[in-house]
Design a protein around this motif. Structure first.
Motif, PDB file in Angstrom:
ATOM      1  N   GLU A 115       1.253   4.347 -32.261  1.00  0.00           N
ATOM      2  CA  GLU A 115       0.628   3.437 -31.305  1.00  0.00           C
ATOM      3  C   GLU A 115       0.915   1.988 -31.662  1.00  0.00           C
ATOM      4  O   GLU A 115       1.221   1.650 -32.814  1.00  0.00           O
ATOM      5  N   ARG A 116       0.841   1.180 -30.631  1.00  0.00           N
ATOM      6  CA  ARG A 116       1.063  -0.245 -30.837  1.00  0.00           C
ATOM      7  C   ARG A 116      -0.002  -1.005 -30.080  1.00  0.00           C
ATOM      8  O   ARG A 116      -0.186  -0.772 -28.885  1.00  0.00           O
ATOM      9  N   ALA A 117      -0.688  -1.874 -30.798  1.00  0.00           N
ATOM     10  CA  ALA A 117      -1.813  -2.622 -30.246  1.00  0.00           C
ATOM     11  C   ALA A 117      -2.791  -1.679 -29.534  1.00  0.00           C
ATOM     12  O   ALA A 117      -3.271  -1.969 -28.444  1.00  0.00           O
ATOM     13  N   GLY A 118      -3.038  -0.540 -30.156  1.00  0.00           N
ATOM     14  CA  GLY A 118      -4.021   0.407 -29.632  1.00  0.00           C
ATOM     15  C   GLY A 118      -3.522   1.285 -28.496  1.00  0.00           C
ATOM     16  O   GLY A 118      -4.235   2.163 -28.028  1.00  0.00           O
ATOM     17  N   LYS A 119      -2.280   1.052 -28.058  1.00  0.00           N
ATOM     18  CA  LYS A 119      -1.737   1.867 -26.958  1.00  0.00           C
ATOM     19  C   LYS A 119      -0.710   2.853 -27.493  1.00  0.00           C
ATOM     20  O   LYS A 119       0.058   2.522 -28.414  1.00  0.00           O
ATOM     21  N   LYS A 120      -0.684   4.028 -26.881  1.00  0.00           N
ATOM     22  CA  LYS A 120       0.255   5.061 -27.338  1.00  0.00           C
ATOM     23  C   LYS A 120       1.700   4.591 -27.188  1.00  0.00           C
ATOM     24  O   LYS A 120       2.074   4.014 -26.166  1.00  0.00           O
ATOM     25  N   LEU A 121       2.467   4.852 -28.228  1.00  0.00           N
ATOM     26  CA  LEU A 121       3.882   4.497 -28.212  1.00  0.00           C
ATOM     27  C   LEU A 121       4.666   5.804 -28.032  1.00  0.00           C
ATOM     28  O   LEU A 121       4.506   6.735 -28.815  1.00  0.00           O
TER      29      LEU A 121
END
Ligand code: CA
Length: 229
Positions: free
Chosen positions: A148-154
């Motif tokens: 994840e990146r900044a809390g969002k799924k990558l």
């Protein structure tokens, strides 16, 4: 069962070592000169190499240098008829792990092999122990294939996870494209080094703040890439 590759042009020594290692419970591969020895390392992936220094075509030192420049870390014990300090230093600088001077005792060589294999195993366990990494706003869990990146799924493919894990376990080491191909794709399916570059571009677009000026997956011109957290 551990596999030992013996690269030695002198037939009696080669056969003698083969018998001794077989008797000690190893699987044994043989090569008579440097180039076929080098190829056997890539194709058969032995656990350890007994490498004679003086070999026709490609010398033991050249084989050693070539393997290390390609990030191949297979443990190497050099066999040499020379015992001067200078030769030892050159060999170790080129990445050999240990040294045995001819004439040698087979018992001693066997115990050096055992010790080196033990040392290497500990190192490998450490390498495989990298399960998670956090840098900048990126979090990656290699065991769960989650990123994840900044809390969002990558969204990352299995291959991308594999590549990144290889880099992370060898943080700050320069990895050649060939080493990556070997590790991630294996030698059965052999894509080109261009494939590696394409994957690096994709990975950068996912993990780098500015993919054009990468701070983590860094290009080392003429050699490959390295990862810095
Ligand atoms: Ca020789």
């Amino acid at each position: 069962m551990k596999t030992i590759l013996i690269v030695e042009d002198e037939e009696p020594i080669r056969q003698g070592l083969r018998d001794a290692f077989k008797e000690d419970g190893y699987q044994v591969l043989l090569a008579k000169e440097g180039l076929s020895g080098y190829r056997a390392v890539l194709e058969k992936k032995p656990d350890l190499i007994i490498l004679d220094l003086m070999l026709p075509e490609l010398s033991g030192l050249e084989v050693c240098k070539k393997l290390r420049s390609e990030s191949n870390q297979t443990p190497i014990i050099m066999l040499t008829a020379k015992s001067t300090e200078a030769d030892k230093i050159i060999g170790l600088e080129l990445g050999a792990d240990d040294y045995v001077t001819k004439p040698f005792s087979v018992r001693e060589l066997l115990s050096r092999v055992k010790a080196l294999l033990r040392r290497t195993e500990n190192k490998t366990e450490k390498h495989e122990g990298v399960k998670k990494i956090v840098f900048d706003d990126v979090k990656i869990d290699f065991t769960k294939f989650k990123a994840e990146r900044a809390g969002k799924k990558l969204e990352m493919s299995k291959t991308e996870f594999k590549i990144l894990r290889f880099f992370v376990t060898r943080s700050e080491e320069v990895i050649s494209r060939e080493a990556l191909l070997d590790e991630v794709w294996g030698y059965e399916e052999y894509p080109t080094t261009r494939t590696v570059d394409n994957f690096i571009v994709k990975l950068r677009s996912k993990i780098e703040k500015n993919p054009k000026i990468p701070a983590h997956l860094i290009t080392i011109y003429g050699v490959g890439y390295k990862f810095v957290a």
